[in-house]
Design a protein around this motif. Structure first.
Motif, PDB file in Angstrom:
ATOM      1  N   HIS B 198       0.835  -1.209   0.000  1.00 19.07           N
ATOM      2  CA  HIS B 198       0.000   0.000   0.000  1.00 19.07           C
ATOM      3  C   HIS B 198       0.863   1.249   0.000  1.00 19.07           C
ATOM      4  N   HIS B 202       0.378   3.954  -2.900  1.00 21.11           N
ATOM      5  CA  HIS B 202      -0.073   5.253  -2.406  1.00 21.11           C
ATOM      6  C   HIS B 202       0.959   6.337  -2.750  1.00 21.11           C
ATOM      7  N   LYS B 268      -0.591   2.997  15.962  1.00 19.67           N
ATOM      8  CA  LYS B 268      -0.472   4.130  15.043  1.00 19.67           C
ATOM      9  C   LYS B 268      -1.860   4.620  14.643  1.00 19.67           C
ATOM     10  N   MET B 343      -3.739  15.595   5.338  1.00 18.11           N
ATOM     11  CA  MET B 343      -3.653  14.749   4.152  1.00 18.11           C
ATOM     12  C   MET B 343      -5.046  14.359   3.665  1.00 18.11           C
ATOM     13  N   LEU B 388       1.502  15.414   0.665  1.00 16.97           N
ATOM     14  CA  LEU B 388       2.582  14.422   0.561  1.00 16.97           C
ATOM     15  C   LEU B 388       3.430  14.386   1.831  1.00 16.97           C
TER      16      LEU B 388
HETATM   17  C1  HDD Z   1      -0.679  13.714  -2.527  1.00 22.91           C
HETATM   18  C2  HDD Z   1      -0.562  13.046  -1.531  1.00 22.91           C
HETATM   19  C3  HDD Z   1      -1.561  12.236  -0.703  1.00 22.91           C
HETATM   20  C4  HDD Z   1      -2.952  12.275  -0.639  1.00 22.91           C
HETATM   21  C5  HDD Z   1      -3.874  13.163  -1.397  1.00 22.91           C
HETATM   22  C6  HDD Z   1      -3.367  11.261   0.340  1.00 22.91           C
HETATM   23  N1  HDD Z   1      -2.240  10.653   0.837  1.00 22.91           N
HETATM   24 FE1  HDD Z   1      -2.189   9.262   2.357  1.00 22.91          FE
HETATM   25  N2  HDD Z   1      -0.145   9.297   2.310  1.00 22.91           N
HETATM   26  C7  HDD Z   1       0.600   9.939   1.375  1.00 22.91           C
HETATM   27  C8  HDD Z   1       0.176  10.868   0.457  1.00 22.91           C
HETATM   28  C9  HDD Z   1      -1.150  11.222   0.225  1.00 22.91           C
HETATM   29  C10 HDD Z   1       2.073   9.537   1.400  1.00 22.91           C
HETATM   30  C11 HDD Z   1       2.998  10.688   1.595  1.00 22.91           C
HETATM   31  O1  HDD Z   1       2.506   9.057   0.195  1.00 22.91           O
HETATM   32  C12 HDD Z   1       2.041   8.406   2.481  1.00 22.91           C
HETATM   33  C13 HDD Z   1       3.164   8.359   3.510  1.00 22.91           C
HETATM   34  C14 HDD Z   1       3.539   6.890   3.564  1.00 22.91           C
HETATM   35  C15 HDD Z   1       2.813   6.252   2.497  1.00 22.91           C
HETATM   36  O2  HDD Z   1       2.743   5.076   2.228  1.00 22.91           O
HETATM   37  O3  HDD Z   1       2.125   7.191   1.799  1.00 22.91           O
HETATM   38  C16 HDD Z   1       0.650   8.469   3.043  1.00 22.91           C
HETATM   39  C17 HDD Z   1       0.268   7.656   4.094  1.00 22.91           C
HETATM   40  C18 HDD Z   1      -1.039   7.360   4.471  1.00 22.91           C
HETATM   41  C19 HDD Z   1      -1.403   6.489   5.562  1.00 22.91           C
HETATM   42  C20 HDD Z   1      -0.428   5.791   6.510  1.00 22.91           C
HETATM   43  C21 HDD Z   1       0.132   4.544   5.895  1.00 22.91           C
HETATM   44  C22 HDD Z   1       1.140   3.862   6.816  1.00 22.91           C
HETATM   45  O4  HDD Z   1       1.503   4.413   7.852  1.00 22.91           O
HETATM   46  O5  HDD Z   1       1.558   2.776   6.463  1.00 22.91           O
HETATM   47  C23 HDD Z   1      -2.791   6.453   5.587  1.00 22.91           C
HETATM   48  C24 HDD Z   1      -3.661   5.674   6.542  1.00 22.91           C
HETATM   49  C25 HDD Z   1      -3.249   7.297   4.479  1.00 22.91           C
HETATM   50  N3  HDD Z   1      -2.158   7.830   3.832  1.00 22.91           N
HETATM   51  C26 HDD Z   1      -4.579   7.515   4.168  1.00 22.91           C
HETATM   52  C27 HDD Z   1      -5.012   8.450   3.211  1.00 22.91           C
HETATM   53  C28 HDD Z   1      -6.406   8.719   2.940  1.00 22.91           C
HETATM   54  C29 HDD Z   1      -7.579   8.053   3.637  1.00 22.91           C
HETATM   55  C30 HDD Z   1      -6.451   9.677   1.962  1.00 22.91           C
HETATM   56  C31 HDD Z   1      -7.715  10.248   1.379  1.00 22.91           C
HETATM   57  C32 HDD Z   1      -8.123  11.259   1.146  1.00 22.91           C
HETATM   58  C33 HDD Z   1      -5.069  10.011   1.616  1.00 22.91           C
HETATM   59  N4  HDD Z   1      -4.221   9.229   2.401  1.00 22.91           N
HETATM   60  C34 HDD Z   1      -4.699  10.968   0.671  1.00 22.91           C
END
Ligand code: HDD
Ligand code: HEM
Ligand code: HEM
Lengths: 356, 460
Positions: B198, B202, B268, B343, B388
């Motif tokens: 994931h 993601h 977490k 986020m 991000l």
């Molecule tokens: C443009 C960037 C962006 C957007 C719009 C979103 N995310 Fe995200 N998110 C990230 C960029 C990101 C990331 C920076 O890429 C992370 C950090 C680690 C990872 O795997 O992705 C992350 C982590 C991350 C995690 C923690 C994963 C972990 O600790 O293993 C969760 C639960 C979510 N996201 C959930 C969401 C949800 C429910 C969104 C819905 C609206 C969402 N994210 C939109």
């Protein structure tokens, strides 16, 4: 297996010592090229030759780091924590070099180019010196196993370190002058061939003198290292390096710069290999042999397999890149740096009308 | 997992105990360096494909506008790559400089990933040089083909680092012997840990959104100023379409991420909300402040939402922070809460923006006319970057106090060297200068009329 992984690290180190230092050495020539007008052609030549290969050359450093922390994790942790000062300075220098590289192609005024050139040049001295000094600390047995247990300054500010640091800077200058002379020959820019031949001869003689004089320094400061360098495999490769170095100088002297390029690379490689022999079987002299430092067999097998597979892709790609470069297909136009700025008035776009 | 928890109590790693008073500075320095590197690498992930697409348009139509655009973008790509390379190199040094005991203890478990990554950097560096310096030198088709390895390497380069991060969150592929030694290392198992999938997907979508919205934002400004040239139109539509398609999908992927976290790292997940006690049918608070007594002050409570997010079931039981000892709880809780909410909030907004664009285009076959759409786009670029970074803060700070989840603590991993505050200051200054230089350069590039690129073609 540990030996194979060590050989890989050595391969990477040699590649970086040859390719990376050619790039870094160029910075020194940039620095000493003289005033804007006098040095303009030299600087233009450097910019032209180094741009397409800079990044690929630089990745070798990352390759070395990765092999070390995967195959010899305790060694990596110990050197990074004790030698943190030179490593940190080298890292900062690398930022400076990269920034100067990325930005200078776009500089629009002489002053901008000058500033970026100074950045390039100073980091070109800092990076090889600091990395060389760090190697000197390792080779002279000043890094213990553990979390920052060595002396933060004496570990890299000592006779052997200073010697290797200075030698790294001068050797880089030499390798790079030879490379640039050969490149200028390929492009048919004869005055630049002459200019870089002169520089190669001067720095080559200097590097040789430092290396020979340095043996006495090492003898006084790090007796074990000296003994290793003057016996067995160490001696063979040190001698070989001396012969190659002298032969390369002769080639440069007689104007055969293209083969000299290979000779100078081989001379540097011999020094690295000689050092490995001198220190074997220790990674950290007196502290850690490379069998003790080695990661588990499963890890090393996986690493070797993936490196082997990776090489299948990497080698043809590198060959393709260097073939294009040697044929001059990627080089930008030769453009003395000062001339580039001549037609400029206060705030217009310099490249709009390529000068005829 | 059980075995790890037992071992962790007295697990000191191969270099032994550390006694670093400035741990916080080490963490901040690491965080700062990531926050600089990660947005840059998004351009490596997603930009090459866009550049190649535009070049492909040129090859098909012969229209020099496309060529000018692709060439201009490829220069930006090279610049971003060069800066990504140096910031990435800093990271490689920092792993050893800041966390020597982490590297010494686990380097052989996860190192393989970085080894593979090294090759993909090599390929990227080689072909990016060929591609950018090969304009007008190589035959057009060959030139396009030399771009393909860049696209592939952009995908694999981030794949392997993220696998390491996934491993830090879900450490598998080794055992800990009774005496604390790491034994029976299985590097391939570590590489494909359960957290990796994931995170990778993601992050890949996040990178695509960041580049799509940022590039679109640049040309939305030109559009608002009234420039309707084909050049600007293409430069707007290509990234915008990509971003509009990925933004809604990202919400679904984020949901997948959330459910995996609930499964693998319940502590977490509790921190996302600040859920003090294990609760059945747990609510979610937007805004508000988590107090040390475990209450959320202020904020908008949505009943059952946390249970729905985590398990798709309003009555599911969600584990609270009280399930682990106070020492083992992530902190500061509010940092994680706000990062997570930022986020999710931004992600939802961007998805709406994307759907709006897709809807207008679907029904009317033209770009939206309202100026608000373009103003929104200009905001969307920076917002995507914020999301991000916020996402990474969620993941990383939510993992605390562990560097390797439930195995090794950050305070055991950190270096014993002195001078960390100084190092932080120095790096911060250097990054500021670097950022200023990059902005300066991008503006310089943008200020040249596009025909500069085409004029050279006439010469060639
Ligand atoms: C443009 C960037 C962006 C957007 C719009 C979103 N995310 Fe995200 N998110 C990230 C960029 C990101 C990331 C920076 O890429 C992370 C950090 C680690 C990872 O795997 O992705 C992350 C982590 C991350 C995690 C923690 C994963 C972990 O600790 O293993 C969760 C639960 C979510 N996201 C959930 C969401 C949800 C429910 C969104 C819905 C609206 C969402 N994210 C939109
Ligand atoms: C591989 C991919 C990784 C990514 C993308 C990543 C990303 C991040 C980000 C974005 C932050 C916080 C940013 C902020 O606060 O502004 C962070 C914090 C941190 N990271 Fe990672 N990280 C990764 C791997 C690592 C590794 C290898 C280490 C250590 C060896 C590490 C240790 C830390 C620590 C200690 C912090 C500070 C946490 C805090 O401030 O509480 N991370 N990381
Ligand atoms: C989310 C986290 C990360 C992502 C997505 C990522 C991705 C990338 C990408 C795509 C590049 C290619 C350069 C570019 O296009 O700008 C790159 C460069 C680099 N990254 Fe990262 N990276 C991340 C974290 C890390 C970490 C934790 C390290 C630490 C070792 C690291 C080390 C490097 C290095 C050394 C380079 C330079 C490679 C070269 O010379 O070509 N990165 N990264």
């Amino acid at each position: 297996m540990a030996e194979l992984c060590l050989a890989l690290a050595m391969l990477g180190l040699t590649a970086y010592a040859v390719l990376g230092s050619a790039d870094l050495g160029a910075g020194l020539w940039d620095l000493t090229a003289g005033g804007a007008e006098r040095g303009g052609r030299v600087r233009g030549m450097i910019q032209r030759s180094m741009s397409p290969v800079w990044e690929a050359n630089h990745v070798w450093l990352i390759f070395v780091l990765v092999i070390l922390w995967t195959a010899f994790p305790v060694f990596f942790g110990s050197i990074m924590s004790t030698l943190y000062v030179p490593m940190f300075l080298a890292a900062l220098g690398i930022i400076g070099r990269g920034a100067a590289f990325a930005l200078r192609g776009q500089a629009a005024t002489l002053n901008e180019a000058r500033f970026l050139g100074a950045l390039f040049a100073s980091s070109s001295v800092i990076v090889p010196f600091c990395l060389g000094a760090a190697l000197g600390g390792i080779a002279s047995g000043r890094v213990p196993v553990g979390n920052a247990l060595g002396a933060p300054f004496e570990s890299w500010l000592n006779p052997t370190s200073l010697l290797i640091g200075v030698l790294a800077v001068v050797t880089g200058a030499y390798v790079s002058a030879v490379y640039l002379a050969a490149d200028a020959r390929g492009a048919g820019i004869e005055d630049m061939v002459a200019a870089f031949r002169r520089r190669a001869l001067a720095s080559g003689v200097l590097a040789g003198a430092i290396a020979i004089g340095g043996l006495f320094v090492v003898r006084a400061d790090a007796r074990d290292l000296f003994d290793g360098l003057t016996s067995g495999g160490g001696l063979v490769f040190v001698a070989l390096s001396a012969v190659l170095g002298a032969a390369t100088l002769a080639l440069v002297w007689t104007g055969r710069v293209a083969p000299a390029r290979w000779g100078s690379a081989a001379a540097v490689a011999c020094v690295v290999i000689g050092w490995a022999f001198a220190q074997s079987p220790d990674l950290l002299p007196g502290e850690l042999t490379f069998d003790e430092a080695a990661a588990s067999d499963a890890t090393m097998t996986a690493l070797l397999v993936s490196v082997a597979v990776g090489m299948l892709v990497l080698v043809p790609s590198l060959v393709y890149l260097y073939r294009l470069v040697l044929r001059g297909d990627l080089q930008q136009q030769f453009e003395p740096l000062d001339q580039r700025f001549r037609p400029i008035t206060a705030n217009d776009h310099p490249r709009e009308e390529p000068s005829p | 997992m059980e075995a790890f928890v037992l071992a962790a109590a007295d697990f000191a790693g191969r270099l032994g105990e550390s006694n670093q008073p400035d741990l916080l500075w080490a963490r901040e320095l690491q965080a700062l360096s990531f926050a600089v590197h990660i947005p840059l690498t998004c351009f490596g992930i997603a930009f090459p494909a866009m550049v190649l697409f535009v070049e492909g348009l040129y090859l098909r139509t012969g229209d020099p506008t496309y060529r000018a655009l692709a060439k201009r973008w490829s220069k930006v790509m090279l610049l971003m790559f060069a800066v990504g390379v140096v910031t990435g190199t800093i990271l490689s040094f920092e792993l050893g400089l800041l966390w020597p005991n982490f590297m010494a203890t686990f380097g052989d478990v996860f190192g393989l990933a970085f080894g593979l990554e090294g090759f993909s950097f090599f390929i990227e560096a080689i072909f990016i040089a060929i591609y950018v310096y090969g304009w007008d030198r190589l035959p057009p088709r060959v030139h396009l083909l030399t771009g393909v390895p860049i696209v592939i390497a952009g995908l694999t380069g981030s794949l392997f680092v993220i696998s390491v991060n996934g491993w830090m969150n879900h450490p598998v592929g080794f055992d800990i012997a009774a005496n604390g030694d790491i034994v029976n290392v299985r590097p391939w198992e570590a590489l494909f840990n359960e957290n990796f999938w994931h995170e990778y997907v993601h992050m890949y979508f996040a990178g695509t959104m960041v580049v799509g919205f940022l590039v679109a934002a640049v040309y939305a400004r030109a559009w608002l100023r009234g420039d309707r040239s084909k050049y600007v139109r293409t430069a707007l539509v290509v990234p915008l379409t990509v971003a509009a398609l990925t933004a809604p999908a990202q919400v679904v992927i984020g949901d997948w991420a959330g459910r995996t976290v609930a499964d693998l790292q319940p502590t977490k997940l509790a921190t996302f909300e600040g859920l003090a006690e294990t609760t059945e049918g747990a609510p979610f608070h937007f805004f508000g402040w988590y107090e040390s007594d475990g209450q959320i002050k202020g904020g908008i409570e949505i009943p059952y939402l946390l249970s729905i997010l985590a398990y798709h079931d309003p009555n599911a039981t969600v584990q609270g922070l009280d399930a682990v000892a106070p020492d083992d709880r992530p902190g500061p809780v509010n940092t994680v809460r706000f990062a997570f909410q930022a986020m999710v909030g931004i992600g939802t907004l961007l998805a709406v923006l994307g759907l709006f664009y897709a809807g207008v285009y679907w029904r009317k076959r033209r770009l939206p006319r309202t100026r608000w759409f373009y103003r929104g786009l200009i905001a969307a670029g920076p917002l995507a970057v914020v999301a991000l970074i916020a996402g990474w803060v969620t993941t990383e700070v939510g993992r605390q106090p562990w560097i390797v989840y439930e195995v090794m603590r950050v305070e055991d991993a950190v270096t014993d060297a002195s001078g960390l505050p100084f190092a932080f200051a120095a790096v911060a200054l250097v990054y500021l200068a670097l950022a200023a230089a990059v902005v300066w350069l991008l503006r310089r590039l943008a200020s040249r009329p596009p025909d500069v690129e085409v004029a050279e073609q006439v010469d060639a």
